[in-house]
Design an enzyme around this catalytic site. Structure first.
Site, PDB file in Angstrom:
ATOM      1  CG  ASN A 162      38.912  39.261  27.981  1.00 47.97           C
ATOM      2  OD1 ASN A 162      39.237  38.069  28.002  1.00 47.97           O
ATOM      3  ND2 ASN A 162      38.117  39.762  27.057  1.00 47.97           N
TER       4      ASN A 162
ATOM      5  CG  PHE B  70      38.240  29.630  26.371  1.00 47.01           C
ATOM      6  CD1 PHE B  70      37.598  30.839  26.157  1.00 47.01           C
ATOM      7  CD2 PHE B  70      38.428  28.772  25.264  1.00 47.01           C
ATOM      8  CE1 PHE B  70      37.162  31.203  24.890  1.00 47.01           C
ATOM      9  CE2 PHE B  70      37.986  29.133  24.002  1.00 47.01           C
ATOM     10  CZ  PHE B  70      37.363  30.342  23.814  1.00 47.01           C
TER      11      PHE B  70
ATOM     12  CG  ASN C 114      35.126  36.912  20.874  1.00 46.86           C
ATOM     13  OD1 ASN C 114      35.439  37.558  21.883  1.00 46.86           O
ATOM     14  ND2 ASN C 114      34.939  35.616  20.882  1.00 46.86           N
TER      15      ASN C 114
ATOM     16  CB  SER D 208      38.417  33.415  22.364  1.00 50.37           C
ATOM     17  OG  SER D 208      39.345  33.862  23.327  1.00 50.37           O
TER      18      SER D 208
ATOM     19  CE  LYS E 135      31.290  36.584  20.936  1.00 51.72           C
ATOM     20  NZ  LYS E 135      31.034  36.702  22.373  1.00 51.72           N
TER      21      LYS E 135
ATOM     22  CG  ASN F 246      42.315  36.300  25.274  1.00 55.50           C
ATOM     23  OD1 ASN F 246      43.232  37.039  24.934  1.00 55.50           O
ATOM     24  ND2 ASN F 246      41.110  36.752  25.590  1.00 55.50           N
ATOM     25  CB  THR F 247      42.159  29.752  22.915  1.00 55.22           C
ATOM     26  OG1 THR F 247      41.469  29.862  24.159  1.00 55.22           O
ATOM     27  CG2 THR F 247      42.529  28.294  22.674  1.00 55.22           C
TER      28      THR F 247
HETATM   29  C1  LIG Z   1      36.095  39.853  30.465  1.00 57.01           C
HETATM   30  C2  LIG Z   1      35.530  39.330  29.188  1.00 57.01           C
HETATM   31  C3  LIG Z   1      35.457  37.955  28.990  1.00 57.01           C
HETATM   32  C4  LIG Z   1      34.916  37.462  27.799  1.00 57.01           C
HETATM   33  N1  LIG Z   1      34.837  36.111  27.635  1.00 57.01           N
HETATM   34  C5  LIG Z   1      34.260  35.616  26.513  1.00 57.01           C
HETATM   35  C6  LIG Z   1      34.096  34.223  26.353  1.00 57.01           C
HETATM   36  O1  LIG Z   1      34.435  33.425  27.226  1.00 57.01           O
HETATM   37  N2  LIG Z   1      33.538  33.785  25.203  1.00 57.01           N
HETATM   38  C7  LIG Z   1      33.109  34.640  24.209  1.00 57.01           C
HETATM   39  O2  LIG Z   1      32.587  34.194  23.196  1.00 57.01           O
HETATM   40  N3  LIG Z   1      33.231  35.972  24.357  1.00 57.01           N
HETATM   41  C8  LIG Z   1      33.791  36.467  25.474  1.00 57.01           C
HETATM   42  N4  LIG Z   1      33.912  37.820  25.627  1.00 57.01           N
HETATM   43  C9  LIG Z   1      33.474  38.711  24.529  1.00 57.01           C
HETATM   44  C10 LIG Z   1      32.060  39.229  24.736  1.00 57.01           C
HETATM   45  O3  LIG Z   1      31.118  38.193  24.744  1.00 57.01           O
HETATM   46  C11 LIG Z   1      31.688  40.243  23.607  1.00 57.01           C
HETATM   47  O4  LIG Z   1      31.696  39.561  22.370  1.00 57.01           O
HETATM   48  C12 LIG Z   1      32.659  41.404  23.543  1.00 57.01           C
HETATM   49  O5  LIG Z   1      33.056  41.813  24.828  1.00 57.01           O
HETATM   50  C13 LIG Z   1      32.056  42.604  22.801  1.00 57.01           C
HETATM   51  O6  LIG Z   1      30.920  43.113  23.453  1.00 57.01           O
HETATM   52  P1  LIG Z   1      30.966  44.390  24.443  1.00 57.01           P
HETATM   53  O7  LIG Z   1      31.735  45.466  23.726  1.00 57.01           O
HETATM   54  O8  LIG Z   1      29.540  44.717  24.710  1.00 57.01           O
HETATM   55  O9  LIG Z   1      31.691  43.935  25.663  1.00 57.01           O
HETATM   56  C14 LIG Z   1      34.450  38.355  26.793  1.00 57.01           C
HETATM   57  C15 LIG Z   1      34.515  39.731  27.018  1.00 57.01           C
HETATM   58  C16 LIG Z   1      35.032  40.232  28.197  1.00 57.01           C
HETATM   59  C17 LIG Z   1      35.086  41.719  28.401  1.00 57.01           C
END
Ligand SMILES: Cc1cc2nc3c(=O)[nH]c(=O)nc-3n(C[C@H](O)[C@H](O)[C@H](O)COP(=O)(O)O)c2cc1C
Length: 369
Positions: A115, A119, A250, A179, A221, A181-182
């Site tokens: 992704n 934000f 993350n 993140s 985080k 992406n910022t």
């Molecule tokens: C579509 C998407 C959007 C995410 N947006 C955020 C976010 O806004 N803030 C954040 O701290 N982590 C964000 N994450 C990261 C997740 O909170 C998590 O740390 C990461 O996906 C690893 O866990 P997983 O393998 O169980 O998905 C996002 C993940 C995905 C897939």
């Protein structure tokens, strides 16, 4: 049920499918009886497995990771799906649209997602308005970030503003500095920037405690792409500044075991199965320094109770998932927590924390022999 729904959802763009599912949920929740049905089907199959951490009692070790409910719109349905607690956001002080679509990609062969949402959120004012309506549903963490157009030298102002706004409505607050992406956000994990950020946020935490007579725990985080020196620095600062928790991790900007996968070339953060080992390694290294003095929330690629157990043994106190929910549907929550409850029972212990401590000790003894 999700087994039947998934092939249909996967025919369409990932973000669009996500929006449909949640629009449906919102509509369905207007009908009486839908919430109780969900609770019966999902939350009702999650055993109580409480964990005490950050001065809070979490009803279950498994929560929802940030990013799924960025605008605090679906707290009740998510609790009904069996999450003992949910983390909302990331929310920024001002609303922002995020990156242009398409920005969310599935890699089914690896149970992964990439992704680059960036934000996208309604901003702190509308967020708090939404959140206020779902008070009393369970433990809610709020993940806050800086706006894309706020330079890092002024990032602390965004975090303080967001912290002040969400504190009265959240059980804990997460400072997202990881993140991918910022642009530039991850630089806030460097020693000088993080030290100052934590100093000012802890100062604000004390001021908030005076206003509301309640200590709002603060977590940071972190990314899975840190080197050993960076992990050591973060752990040292977490101890020095008396941080309440570290969330590891993350998404990753690396592409482990993704050779030959075309979608892997998309920019953004990779989550799910390929992230599993990376995030567990960061948890283990952090635990080596923190030794239980700061809570660790483990997240990254958890798909089943074995993965969850491995992260606990590595040093996590609590766990979160996101990507597994997309691939397995809400029943995954109950499956994981039931699996952990079975391990607690088999160990002869009464709490998860005791069972994990026992297993960690046994591992230490065997590896020192
Ligand atoms: C579509 C998407 C959007 C995410 N947006 C955020 C976010 O806004 N803030 C954040 O701290 N982590 C964000 N994450 C990261 C997740 O909170 C998590 O740390 C990461 O996906 C690893 O866990 P997983 O393998 O169980 O998905 C996002 C993940 C995905 C897939």
């Amino acid at each position: 049920m999700y087994k039947l729904l998934r092939p249909l959802l996967f025919l369409f763009d990932a973000e669009r499918s996500h929006d449909w599912v949640f629009s449906f949920l919102r509509l369905a929740y207007r009908a009486p009886g839908f919430g109780p049905l969900f609770r019966l089907l999902y939350a009702g199959r999650v055993p109580a497995l409480p964990v005490d951490a950050m001065g809070l009692r979490f009803p279950s070790p498994l929560g929802l990771a940030a990013g799924l409910d960025k605008n605090a719109q679906y707290v009740r349905p998510l609790m009904d799906l069996g999450f003992g607690w949910v983390e909302l956001g990331t929310v920024t002080p001002r609303p922002q649209a995020g990156n242009p679509k398409k920005r969310l990609f599935r890699i089914p062969a690896h149970a992964a997602l990439i992704n680059r949402m960036g934000f996208n959120n309604v901003g702190i004012e509308a967020f708090v308005n939404n959140l206020g309506k779902s008070r009393g549903t369970g433990i809610v963490g709020v993940n806050i970030g800086r706006n894309k157009d706020t330079p890092n030298v002024r990032a602390v102002e965004d975090y303080v503003q967001a912290l002040k706004a969400v504190a009265p409505y959240s059980d804990y607050v997460v400072i997202n500095i990881s993140s991918p992406n910022t642009p530039g956000l991850r630089d806030l994990q460097e020693q000088e920037a993080l030290s100052e950020l934590l100093l000012l946020l802890k100062h604000e935490q004390v001021a908030l405690a005076k206003s509301y007579s309640v200590h709002v725990p603060i977590a940071v985080k972190v990314a899975p792409d840190l080197d050993d020196e960076q992990i050591a620095t973060i752990a040292r600062l977490a101890l020095e500044r008396k941080l309440d928790a570290v969330i590891a991790t993350n998404t990753t900007v690396t592409r482990p075991s993704m050779e030959g996968v075309l979608t892997a070339q998309e920019d953004g953060g990779l989550s799910g199965r390929p992230l599993k080992a990376l995030s567990t390694a960061v948890i283990a290294k952090l635990y080596g320094y923190l030794q239980g003095k700061v809570t660790i929330i483990g997240v990254g690629g958890i798909e089943n109770a074995d993965d969850a157990w491995q992260k606990l043994i590595a040093g996590a106190d609590l766990l979160q998932i996101y990507t597994a929910l997309v691939y397995q549907g809400p029943a995954v929550v109950g499956r994981i927590v039931r699996g952990l409850a079975r391990r607690v029972k088999a160990s002869g212990c009464t709490t998860l924390a005791e069972a994990v401590a026992k297993a960690r000790n046994e591992l230490r003894v065997t590896s020192s022999q």
